[in-house]
Design a protein around this motif. Structure first.
Motif, PDB file in Angstrom:
ATOM      1  N   GLY A 158      -2.817 -30.441 -65.702  1.00 27.71           N
ATOM      2  CA  GLY A 158      -3.565 -30.672 -66.912  1.00 27.71           C
ATOM      3  C   GLY A 158      -4.855 -30.720 -67.069  1.00 27.71           C
ATOM      4  O   GLY A 158      -5.723 -30.811 -68.382  1.00 27.71           O
ATOM      5  N   ALA A 159      -5.322 -31.874 -66.188  1.00 28.86           N
ATOM      6  CA  ALA A 159      -6.976 -31.898 -66.406  1.00 28.86           C
ATOM      7  C   ALA A 159      -7.641 -30.583 -66.080  1.00 28.86           C
ATOM      8  O   ALA A 159      -8.826 -30.651 -66.710  1.00 28.86           O
ATOM      9  CB  ALA A 159      -6.913 -33.556 -65.011  1.00 28.86           C
ATOM     10  N   VAL A 160      -7.079 -30.027 -65.300  1.00 28.35           N
ATOM     11  CA  VAL A 160      -8.035 -28.899 -64.916  1.00 28.35           C
ATOM     12  C   VAL A 160      -8.033 -28.524 -66.187  1.00 28.35           C
ATOM     13  O   VAL A 160      -9.473 -27.655 -66.450  1.00 28.35           O
ATOM     14  CB  VAL A 160      -7.214 -28.129 -64.143  1.00 28.35           C
ATOM     15  CG1 VAL A 160      -8.415 -26.476 -63.921  1.00 28.35           C
ATOM     16  CG2 VAL A 160      -7.384 -28.638 -62.566  1.00 28.35           C
ATOM     17  N   PHE A 161      -7.190 -27.664 -66.866  1.00 30.58           N
ATOM     18  CA  PHE A 161      -7.340 -26.875 -68.136  1.00 30.58           C
ATOM     19  C   PHE A 161      -8.430 -27.730 -69.085  1.00 30.58           C
ATOM     20  O   PHE A 161      -8.508 -27.105 -69.846  1.00 30.58           O
ATOM     21  CB  PHE A 161      -5.344 -27.258 -68.626  1.00 30.58           C
ATOM     22  CG  PHE A 161      -5.180 -25.840 -69.649  1.00 30.58           C
ATOM     23  CD1 PHE A 161      -5.149 -24.254 -69.316  1.00 30.58           C
ATOM     24  CD2 PHE A 161      -5.749 -26.368 -71.048  1.00 30.58           C
ATOM     25  CE1 PHE A 161      -5.207 -23.656 -70.666  1.00 30.58           C
ATOM     26  CE2 PHE A 161      -5.257 -25.339 -71.890  1.00 30.58           C
ATOM     27  CZ  PHE A 161      -5.122 -24.243 -71.902  1.00 30.58           C
ATOM     28  N   ALA A 162      -7.416 -28.995 -69.480  1.00 31.11           N
ATOM     29  CA  ALA A 162      -8.799 -29.675 -70.429  1.00 31.11           C
ATOM     30  C   ALA A 162     -10.031 -30.082 -70.497  1.00 31.11           C
ATOM     31  O   ALA A 162     -10.579 -29.804 -70.663  1.00 31.11           O
ATOM     32  CB  ALA A 162      -8.168 -31.384 -70.221  1.00 31.11           C
TER      33      ALA A 162
END
Length: 564
Positions: A158-162
């Motif tokens: 999720g952090a990478v995508f955000a």
């Protein structure tokens, strides 16, 4: 109804064979064997992280709407949008916790199960192939490290995508700032990389010292009564103190490297934030971006510290998981001393004979045979009688009921042949559960076994009799009491062939006299082999065989008893 997605109660037989070629292969096997908890964790992690990334952009847009005189309606609309993002984040966060715990539970459960299955497969061969401390550390610390890696995966994805979403949004608003984000954030993550290898090496060193310390602690606890008798407590305590200090120093070394890693996870993204804010302020002064966009850029750059810190945590956790998975794979690659034959040959029904052509030991079916051999050879000899030879063993194979041991189905072999040694231990639990663990036995059978082992008085002396809880190893019992209870457990199994190694070494002569007579009576009609040099055992034997130090068979001692 239990949610099957998070249900870790999978039968051991349903767990497939693990990929133990290496740590990454094992971790990837855990992902493949049950991917849905991890997939759901990644999806919910993305849904939880994206609103955090969008809220600064929404607030900046609301400020611009107000500054451009769009009225209260535009401000309310963007405020409601921000509120909706907050609610979505809260709901996704609640689901993420459950999904992450489910993924962690999956990794914990499957790793525990494959380790337990491997321990059962190795059986008695485990003692000579791995330290007890390594097994205990893998079942505790290593399993926890692997589970923690699965817990952090969802948040990391999720952090990478955000972060990618923020970079795209900032690039669309200002290519200069977007380029700064696209360069600065990966650079901050890559700057942490050089610290991972030293951390992994120090974690491996700490893990090795922990295995040694755990083994020493187990040995000291198991032999505390003996150490007190010979006055060796102080020496062994000093030895363990030195080992524990080595564990402490290794832990401090790993902790210092971990601290540097955490500091880098704060400092490097902080530099990126400062740089983006400085650049955004200059663009705002030049009129290139609006005040609202400046606020959005500041909020987005501050948000980027979260993906970087999450990536730092993931890198650290995966580094520990790699070390742990490597230790697990080392245990999983151990091979048992015996292997299942390709075409098993069934054993004949009824009493079974044992014939070892290499040593000349012959135990007739249904008779009690006593083997008088040097104490240092008894273990190897009894191993030959109860286990097929390993790879490279070109000596003649022992025959059980006329069938070579290496052709007997291992399940049938273990169900019909039992070996009991002085080193056999008692497990924790009630004494009744300990004695009847192999199969359900009637109270009468249990009483007969206790009587034959002369252990009835041991049970009577316990506070709750057979329902007394026994600590692991039976530490509260004397050596003689433990030995008699272990013998009772072996007798209660009622195997067709029972091989006993010095079963009365820790009891006095009067107890031994009663015990040998009763065991001989109870085992009448079943094949029993006793390795002992005691004249009391020779007195009840149907046949006595003497072996010298070269394992050469001696002549049967006819005075000790001749087969009738």
């Amino acid at each position: 109804m239990t949610n099957r997605l998070f249900d870790a109660s999978v039968a051991p037989a349903a767990v497939p064979e693990a990929d133990a070629r290496g740590p990454w292969a094992y971790l990837w096997w855990l992902v493949r064997v049950r991917p849905w908890p991890l997939v759901l964790s990644a999806v919910l992690g993305t849904v939880w992280m994206v609103p955090l990334a969008l809220i600064p952009l929404v607030i900046g847009r609301a400020i611009d709407e107000a500054g451009q005189g769009a009225g209260q309606a535009g401000v309310y609309l963007w405020s409601l949008f921000a509120l909706g993002l907050g609610v979505l984040q809260a709901l996704a966060g609640a689901g993420l916790i459950q999904a992450a715990v489910g993924a962690e539970a999956h990794a914990l459960s499957y790793t525990h199960r494959v380790l337990m299955r491997q321990v059962v497969r190795l059986g008695g061969a485990l003692h000579g192939k791995a330290r007890s401390g390594d097994v205990a550390a893998s079942a505790a610390a290593d399993v926890e490290s692997i589970g923690s890696a699965f817990e952090v995966v969802g948040r990391t994805i999720g952090a990478v995508f955000a972060a990618a979403l923020v970079a795209v949004a900032l690039t669309a608003t200002s290519p200069v700032l977007g380029l700064a984000v696209l360069i600065g954030v990966p650079a901050a993550v890559l700057g942490i990389g050089p610290l991972l290898r030293p951390l992994q090496e120090r974690d491996e060193a700490q893990r090795e010292h922990m295995g040694v310390a755990t083994s020493q602690a187990g040995d000291i606890v198991a032999g505390l009564r003996i150490l007190r008798g010979i006055g060796g407590e102080a020496d062994f305590a000093e030895r363990f103190r030195r080992t524990s200090q080595e564990v402490r120093r290794a832990g401090e070394s790993a902790g210092r490297m971990e601290a540097w890693l955490q500091a880098a996870g704060v400092f490097l993204p902080g530099l990126v934030t400062v740089g983006i804010v400085w650049l955004g302020a200059r663009l705002a002064l030049q009129g290139t971006i609006t005040a609202g966009e400046l606020v959005a850029f500041y909020g987005a750059s501050a948000f980027l510290t979260l993906p970087v810190s999450t990536a730092t945590e993931a890198a650290e956790t995966l580094s520990l998981a790699k070390v742990a998975a490597g230790r697990v794979c080392t245990l999983l690659r151990l091979t048992p001393g015996s292997t299942q034959p390709a075409h098993p040959q069934p054993l004949p029904p009824g009493p079974l004979s044992l014939v070892d052509p290499h040593t000349g030991i012959t135990a007739e079916a249904g008779r009690l045979t006593v083997v008088a051999a040097p104490a240092d050879l008894a273990g190897g000899l009894s191993d030959r009688l109860t286990h097929p030879g390993g790879p490279g063993d070109d000596t003649p194979v022992t025959r059980l009921g006329g069938v070579p041991l290496d052709r007997v189905d291992l399940t049938e072999l273990r169900s019909r042949v039992l070996r009991s040694r002085p080193a056999d231990t008692l497990f924790s639990g009630t004494l009744r559960e300990e004695l009847t663990a192999e199969a359900a036995r009637s109270p009468e059978e249990l009483d007969r076994a206790l009587f034959a082992a002369d252990a009835a008085d041991v049970v009577e002396a316990l506070p709750a009799g057979l329902d007394t809880y026994v600590d692991e190893g039976g530490r509260a019992l004397s050596g003689g009491q433990r030995q008699r209870l272990v013998l009772a457990r072996a007798l209660l199994a009622a195997s067709d062939v029972l091989v006993l190694e010095d079963p009365t070494s820790s009891v006095d002569a009067h107890t031994e006299a009663r015990l040998v007579e009763r065991v001989a009576a109870l085992r009448a009609g079943r094949t029993t082999v006793v390795f002992s040099d005691s004249p009391l055992w020779r007195g009840v034997a149907d046949r006595v065989i003497r072996l010298d130090a070269d394992r050469a068979p001696g002549r049967p001692d006819r005075s000790a008893g001749v087969p009738s």
